[in-house]
Structures are given as C-alpha cells and as structure tokens.
Design an enzyme around this catalytic site. Sequence first.
Site, PDB file in Angstrom:
ATOM      1  N   SER A 174      -7.163  -5.274   3.993  1.00  0.00           N
ATOM      2  CA  SER A 174      -7.859  -4.031   3.685  1.00  0.00           C
ATOM      3  C   SER A 174      -8.784  -4.265   2.504  1.00  0.00           C
ATOM      4  O   SER A 174      -8.526  -5.144   1.668  1.00  0.00           O
ATOM      5  CB  SER A 174      -6.837  -2.948   3.333  1.00  0.00           C
ATOM      6  OG  SER A 174      -7.465  -1.815   2.765  1.00  0.00           O
ATOM      7  N   TYR A 230       0.262  -0.275  -2.161  1.00  0.00           N
ATOM      8  CA  TYR A 230      -0.468  -0.784  -0.996  1.00  0.00           C
ATOM      9  C   TYR A 230      -1.501  -1.817  -1.441  1.00  0.00           C
ATOM     10  O   TYR A 230      -1.623  -2.899  -0.851  1.00  0.00           O
ATOM     11  CB  TYR A 230      -1.147   0.365  -0.261  1.00  0.00           C
ATOM     12  CG  TYR A 230      -1.815  -0.038   1.032  1.00  0.00           C
ATOM     13  CD1 TYR A 230      -1.074  -0.131   2.215  1.00  0.00           C
ATOM     14  CD2 TYR A 230      -3.172  -0.325   1.076  1.00  0.00           C
ATOM     15  CE1 TYR A 230      -1.685  -0.498   3.404  1.00  0.00           C
ATOM     16  CE2 TYR A 230      -3.789  -0.692   2.261  1.00  0.00           C
ATOM     17  CZ  TYR A 230      -3.039  -0.780   3.422  1.00  0.00           C
ATOM     18  OH  TYR A 230      -3.649  -1.163   4.593  1.00  0.00           O
ATOM     19  N   VAL A 261     -10.091   3.083   9.589  1.00  0.00           N
ATOM     20  CA  VAL A 261      -9.853   3.414  10.997  1.00  0.00           C
ATOM     21  C   VAL A 261      -9.023   4.694  11.140  1.00  0.00           C
ATOM     22  O   VAL A 261      -8.154   4.983  10.318  1.00  0.00           O
ATOM     23  CB  VAL A 261      -9.145   2.240  11.703  1.00  0.00           C
ATOM     24  CG1 VAL A 261      -8.960   2.520  13.192  1.00  0.00           C
ATOM     25  CG2 VAL A 261      -9.950   0.944  11.512  1.00  0.00           C
TER      26      VAL A 261
END
Length: 306
Positions: A174, A230, A261
């Site tokens: 990411s 994250y 997405v």
Amino acid sequence: MAAAISSPPSERVAVVTGGNKGIGLEVCRQLASNGVTVILTARDEARGAAAVEQLTAAAGLSDVIFHQLEVTDARSIARLTGFLKERFGKLDILVNNAAIGGVQRLPVQDLSAEKFSGMDARQRAEWMWKNCRETCDAAKAGIQTNYYGTKNVTEALLPLLQASSDGRIVNVSSDFGLLSHFINEELKQELNDVEKLTEERLDEVLAMFLNDFEAGEVEARGWPSAFAAYKVAKAAMNAYSRVLARRHPALRVNCAHPGYVKTDMTRHSGLLTPEEGASNVVKVALLPEGGPTGAFFALGQEAPFV
C-alpha cells in the site's frame, strides 16, 4: 508415501491468500484466466468454497482450487504446505493478499456509493479515519496478520517456490507503507538500508512500535499517525520483501500497491474497482522471466519505497 504429482511440471501454480473476496478474488480470476492453476485460500471454508464456485460457474474457470488457510495459524499453514507438496511438488507464484485494517471500525449508517461522490482520495481517507479508532488489540492483530502472517506463509512455502524454475512472490502492499509516513528520520533510514537490515531487527522495530503504541507515544516517537499499525506493518513487510530478495536472488520478490480500491477493508470508499486493483497486482505476478526483484510497484509501475 507422498501422493503422485498430478499436474505437469510446466503448469504454473499460484497461491493467493485472502482470495475469497475483493482484490484477492479478482487476482484469482485474472491469474486463472491467464492459464495459471490457482489455489484460492481463505480463513472460512464455506466462503472460500463459494468463491471457487462463483469463479467456476460465472467465469467458466476450472483450474481454481480452494484450500483453507488462516495466515496466523501455524497448523493451517502446514496443512496448505503439505497439500501443495503432494499435489504439485512446487509453487510458481505466491500472492500474499490477506490483510486487516489494524483498527476498530465504528458503525456507519450510510455506505452507499453516492456518499463518496465528489470526494477525492484524501477526503475519502479522512472519512475512513473519522469512522474508526485505534486500540491496542486492533494494532497487535494488524501487526500479527499483515506482517507475521505474510512472513510465516512465505517462509513455509519457500522450498516449493525454490523448486519452481521461475518462483515469484508478490506481497500486496500500500502507499500507506511508504517510508515517507515515518517522522523518525533515523528509523526511516534504517528501514531503507537493505544492505544492513535483518529480520531480527524488523522484529525489534515492531516490538518497539507496539510498546510505544501501548504507552501512547506513537507521535512522540516519530511513528506514522492515522492507521499507524497498518502503515508500520506494511512498511515492515516492504522491508522484509527487500531482505528476502537479497537472500534469494533466484526468486522474484516484489511489492505491489493495487491503488485505493473499493473493498470491505476500505468500506467501499475507494476510487478503483477490485478488477482494476487486482490487475495492478497480477501485472507484477506475471512479469517476464528475469524481471525486477526487491522492487515496489505502484499501480503497476515501479516506484520508490520512500
């Protein structure tokens, strides 16, 4: 005695973790459409089997097989490894897609597509941030799944990837994992110094992060803020991928950012469809033989880790 290998050695075999929905399901579909035999894995057997049925019935893809996998469960990983060894004797492509958000999501009434109309990526991400909260349990689970789950699956399957003539690993990453999110310059440089970085040091860094998180010192210590667990897990996974690429130069080990997405993880706030996001991952999985290794790909194009 091990069962006979039932597939010709030339047939490409792929494993996709977290393959029952979203980007993972689309990666399975696109790989299978390219003639790859795909092992679709998921934690939940019923959902995984339903996903395979969906691909078989709707897309007419016969070379998709379900196998249960919980990436944080050593016994589950061992069962998958044993299955692959007996059935195929090798693994050509591993797509580590399984991940969680590392936050506790707050209830939201309206999740219709119209809600995000007119909002750019930054505004959509801010909306996500306002509708979740970071807890110690969620942060620990995020590190355990997104870093250690990926690492443990990879290490277990390495011998099968090495048995392939062109083994490759794609870790779904990411832009949240970019080192630019780190305020601590010393830590940023250390994570970017692949010549010196070790897996043991990555363990220490992740332990430091969780200690600082519990102490409420994330920002004071220069860690990323907002979705901190994250970001740190993905940055660590990126670093691990580069260490692994150096350790095993015969393999192709790369990271792929699929884009923002519309999935369950983003609460469908993203800008790209799962098909579009998956295509950015599959492009890396199917790079020509002898292509880059230890690289980061953003939206299908090679990009910096920082």
